[in-house]
Design a protein around this motif. Sequence first.
Motif, PDB file in Angstrom:
ATOM      1  N   VAL A 151      55.892  41.872   7.570  1.00 61.26           N
ATOM      2  CA  VAL A 151      56.219  40.449   7.591  1.00 61.26           C
ATOM      3  C   VAL A 151      57.730  40.327   7.701  1.00 61.26           C
ATOM      4  CG1 VAL A 151      56.112  38.298   6.311  1.00 61.26           C
ATOM      5  CG2 VAL A 151      54.220  39.910   6.175  1.00 61.26           C
ATOM      6  N   ARG A 152      58.165  39.636   8.743  1.00 65.67           N
ATOM      7  CA  ARG A 152      59.592  39.423   8.942  1.00 65.67           C
ATOM      8  C   ARG A 152      59.838  37.918   8.989  1.00 65.67           C
ATOM      9  NH1 ARG A 152      58.586  42.996  13.592  1.00 65.67           N
ATOM     10  NH2 ARG A 152      59.123  41.207  14.848  1.00 65.67           N
ATOM     11  N   THR A 153      60.644  37.450   8.074  1.00 64.83           N
ATOM     12  CA  THR A 153      60.981  36.033   8.042  1.00 64.83           C
ATOM     13  C   THR A 153      62.389  35.846   8.602  1.00 64.83           C
ATOM     14  OG1 THR A 153      61.918  36.157   5.825  1.00 64.83           O
ATOM     15  CG2 THR A 153      59.551  35.681   5.989  1.00 64.83           C
ATOM     16  N   PRO A 154      62.696  34.639   9.044  1.00 63.51           N
ATOM     17  CA  PRO A 154      64.064  34.380   9.531  1.00 63.51           C
ATOM     18  C   PRO A 154      65.129  34.683   8.465  1.00 63.51           C
ATOM     19  CG  PRO A 154      62.609  32.592  10.177  1.00 63.51           C
ATOM     20  CD  PRO A 154      61.822  33.490   9.276  1.00 63.51           C
ATOM     21  N   GLU A 155      64.789  34.449   7.197  1.00 70.00           N
ATOM     22  CA  GLU A 155      65.732  34.742   6.113  1.00 70.00           C
ATOM     23  C   GLU A 155      66.009  36.235   6.029  1.00 70.00           C
ATOM     24  OE1 GLU A 155      62.840  32.923   5.471  1.00 70.00           O
ATOM     25  OE2 GLU A 155      63.826  30.989   5.670  1.00 70.00           O
ATOM     26  N   MET A 156      64.964  37.051   6.165  1.00 73.27           N
ATOM     27  CA  MET A 156      65.132  38.504   6.131  1.00 73.27           C
ATOM     28  C   MET A 156      66.013  38.965   7.290  1.00 73.27           C
ATOM     29  SD  MET A 156      61.370  39.994   5.451  1.00 73.27           S
ATOM     30  CE  MET A 156      60.736  40.283   3.843  1.00 73.27           C
ATOM     31  N   ILE A 157      65.730  38.421   8.465  1.00 74.87           N
ATOM     32  CA  ILE A 157      66.490  38.803   9.650  1.00 74.87           C
ATOM     33  C   ILE A 157      67.960  38.448   9.457  1.00 74.87           C
ATOM     34  CG2 ILE A 157      66.785  38.375  12.130  1.00 74.87           C
ATOM     35  CD1 ILE A 157      63.707  37.901  12.208  1.00 74.87           C
ATOM     36  N   GLU A 158      68.221  37.278   8.896  1.00 75.15           N
ATOM     37  CA  GLU A 158      69.594  36.847   8.660  1.00 75.15           C
ATOM     38  C   GLU A 158      70.290  37.751   7.641  1.00 75.15           C
ATOM     39  OE1 GLU A 158      71.987  32.912   7.090  1.00 75.15           O
ATOM     40  OE2 GLU A 158      69.984  32.665   7.942  1.00 75.15           O
ATOM     41  N   LYS A 159      69.572  38.122   6.560  1.00 79.62           N
ATOM     42  CA  LYS A 159      70.144  39.018   5.547  1.00 79.62           C
ATOM     43  C   LYS A 159      70.544  40.360   6.161  1.00 79.62           C
ATOM     44  CE  LYS A 159      67.681  37.633   1.322  1.00 79.62           C
ATOM     45  NZ  LYS A 159      66.686  38.112   0.347  1.00 79.62           N
ATOM     46  N   VAL A 160      69.639  40.927   6.964  1.00 77.83           N
ATOM     47  CA  VAL A 160      69.903  42.226   7.591  1.00 77.83           C
ATOM     48  C   VAL A 160      71.075  42.103   8.560  1.00 77.83           C
ATOM     49  CG1 VAL A 160      68.971  44.027   9.102  1.00 77.83           C
ATOM     50  CG2 VAL A 160      67.555  43.079   7.279  1.00 77.83           C
ATOM     51  N   CYS A 161      71.095  41.025   9.339  1.00 76.29           N
ATOM     52  CA  CYS A 161      72.176  40.804  10.298  1.00 76.29           C
ATOM     53  C   CYS A 161      73.522  40.715   9.579  1.00 76.29           C
ATOM     54  CB  CYS A 161      71.903  39.541  11.100  1.00 76.29           C
ATOM     55  SG  CYS A 161      73.097  39.249  12.411  1.00 76.29           S
ATOM     56  N   ASP A 162      73.580  39.968   8.498  1.00 75.50           N
ATOM     57  CA  ASP A 162      74.813  39.833   7.718  1.00 75.50           C
ATOM     58  C   ASP A 162      75.236  41.165   7.109  1.00 75.50           C
ATOM     59  OD1 ASP A 162      74.878  37.145   8.326  1.00 75.50           O
ATOM     60  OD2 ASP A 162      74.021  36.505   6.391  1.00 75.50           O
ATOM     61  N   PHE A 163      74.266  41.920   6.593  1.00 69.51           N
ATOM     62  CA  PHE A 163      74.577  43.202   5.968  1.00 69.51           C
ATOM     63  C   PHE A 163      75.159  44.169   6.988  1.00 69.51           C
ATOM     64  CE2 PHE A 163      73.947  47.237   3.912  1.00 69.51           C
ATOM     65  CZ  PHE A 163      74.094  46.965   2.566  1.00 69.51           C
ATOM     66  N   VAL A 164      74.565  44.217   8.182  1.00 68.82           N
ATOM     67  CA  VAL A 164      75.045  45.118   9.232  1.00 68.82           C
ATOM     68  C   VAL A 164      76.419  44.675   9.724  1.00 68.82           C
ATOM     69  CG1 VAL A 164      74.601  45.948  11.582  1.00 68.82           C
ATOM     70  CG2 VAL A 164      72.749  45.860   9.932  1.00 68.82           C
ATOM     71  N   ASN A 224      77.996  51.120   8.861  1.00 68.80           N
ATOM     72  CA  ASN A 224      77.667  52.501   8.511  1.00 68.80           C
ATOM     73  C   ASN A 224      76.560  52.588   7.464  1.00 68.80           C
ATOM     74  OD1 ASN A 224      79.564  53.584  10.251  1.00 68.80           O
ATOM     75  ND2 ASN A 224      81.198  53.437   8.728  1.00 68.80           N
ATOM     76  N   ALA A 225      76.014  51.478   7.053  1.00 70.61           N
ATOM     77  CA  ALA A 225      74.987  51.476   6.008  1.00 70.61           C
ATOM     78  C   ALA A 225      73.715  52.141   6.501  1.00 70.61           C
ATOM     79  CB  ALA A 225      74.697  50.051   5.577  1.00 70.61           C
ATOM     80  N   HIS A 227      65.760  46.991  15.265  1.00 76.48           N
ATOM     81  CA  HIS A 227      65.416  47.385  16.630  1.00 76.48           C
ATOM     82  C   HIS A 227      64.848  46.244  17.457  1.00 76.48           C
ATOM     83  CE1 HIS A 227      66.292  51.658  16.298  1.00 76.48           C
ATOM     84  NE2 HIS A 227      65.786  51.600  15.082  1.00 76.48           N
ATOM     85  N   GLU A 228      63.900  45.519  16.896  1.00 79.27           N
ATOM     86  CA  GLU A 228      63.193  44.514  17.684  1.00 79.27           C
ATOM     87  C   GLU A 228      63.861  43.142  17.667  1.00 79.27           C
ATOM     88  OE1 GLU A 228      59.053  44.460  16.684  1.00 79.27           O
ATOM     89  OE2 GLU A 228      58.849  46.620  17.002  1.00 79.27           O
ATOM     90  N   ASP A 229      64.335  42.717  16.512  1.00 77.31           N
ATOM     91  CA  ASP A 229      64.896  41.371  16.407  1.00 77.31           C
ATOM     92  C   ASP A 229      66.384  41.320  16.747  1.00 77.31           C
ATOM     93  OD1 ASP A 229      62.443  40.219  15.596  1.00 77.31           O
ATOM     94  OD2 ASP A 229      62.777  40.939  13.565  1.00 77.31           O
ATOM     95  N   LEU A 230      67.124  42.337  16.301  1.00 79.06           N
ATOM     96  CA  LEU A 230      68.561  42.326  16.530  1.00 79.06           C
ATOM     97  C   LEU A 230      68.968  43.177  17.731  1.00 79.06           C
ATOM     98  CD1 LEU A 230      69.791  42.544  12.825  1.00 79.06           C
ATOM     99  CD2 LEU A 230      69.409  40.512  14.234  1.00 79.06           C
ATOM    100  N   GLY A 231      68.021  43.894  18.321  1.00 77.65           N
ATOM    101  CA  GLY A 231      68.305  44.687  19.517  1.00 77.65           C
ATOM    102  C   GLY A 231      69.322  45.786  19.280  1.00 77.65           C
ATOM    103  N   PRO A 233      74.535  47.377  19.468  1.00 78.48           N
ATOM    104  CA  PRO A 233      73.589  46.756  20.405  1.00 78.48           C
ATOM    105  C   PRO A 233      73.112  47.771  21.435  1.00 78.48           C
ATOM    106  CG  PRO A 233      75.541  45.391  20.127  1.00 78.48           C
ATOM    107  CD  PRO A 233      75.808  46.696  19.432  1.00 78.48           C
ATOM    108  N   HIS A 234      71.901  47.561  21.951  1.00 82.53           N
ATOM    109  CA  HIS A 234      71.349  48.442  22.983  1.00 82.53           C
ATOM    110  C   HIS A 234      72.255  48.474  24.211  1.00 82.53           C
ATOM    111  CE1 HIS A 234      67.537  49.688  21.340  1.00 82.53           C
ATOM    112  NE2 HIS A 234      67.303  48.454  20.914  1.00 82.53           N
TER     113      HIS A 234
END
Length: 137
Positions: A77-90, A95-96, A117-121, A131-132
């Motif tokens: 399950v991937r929510t927009p909030e999760m995607i945003e958290k991961v994007c901000d962390f990266v 190097n995390a 891989h799938e959402d942030l490419g 990025p890819h």
Amino acid sequence: MTVHVKQDFGRGKNFNKQRAVIKFNAKLGKSASETFRSMQQVYGSQCRTAIFEWHKRFLEGRETLEDDKKSGRPILVRTPEMIEKVCDFVAKDRNASLKMMEEALNINRETIRTILHEDLGKTKICTKFVPHILRSD
């Protein structure tokens, strides 16, 4: 002339009918081999050896005709909030590792990997997620 009807004893639309017959024969005290032979007479060569497995289950006390809950990989399950958290962390720490992100964000490692891989490419090159499509800047 013999007509063979294709039946699915493991899964499918008609599995409840065949499992009901197997359950009935098990409750009557018939052996799995007797059940198999009688079902072969009715359904022909399409009769599967799954009959023996289901016969054993019904003898052991199983009541339901439905399949067991499937095991294996859970649906991620991937929510927009999760995607945003991961994007901000990266964005803050490229190097995390996945393990570090998992601990910090409290999100499953496989879910994080899928988001990257799938959402942030992004893909992993050395120890950095980038990025890819690499750009000149």
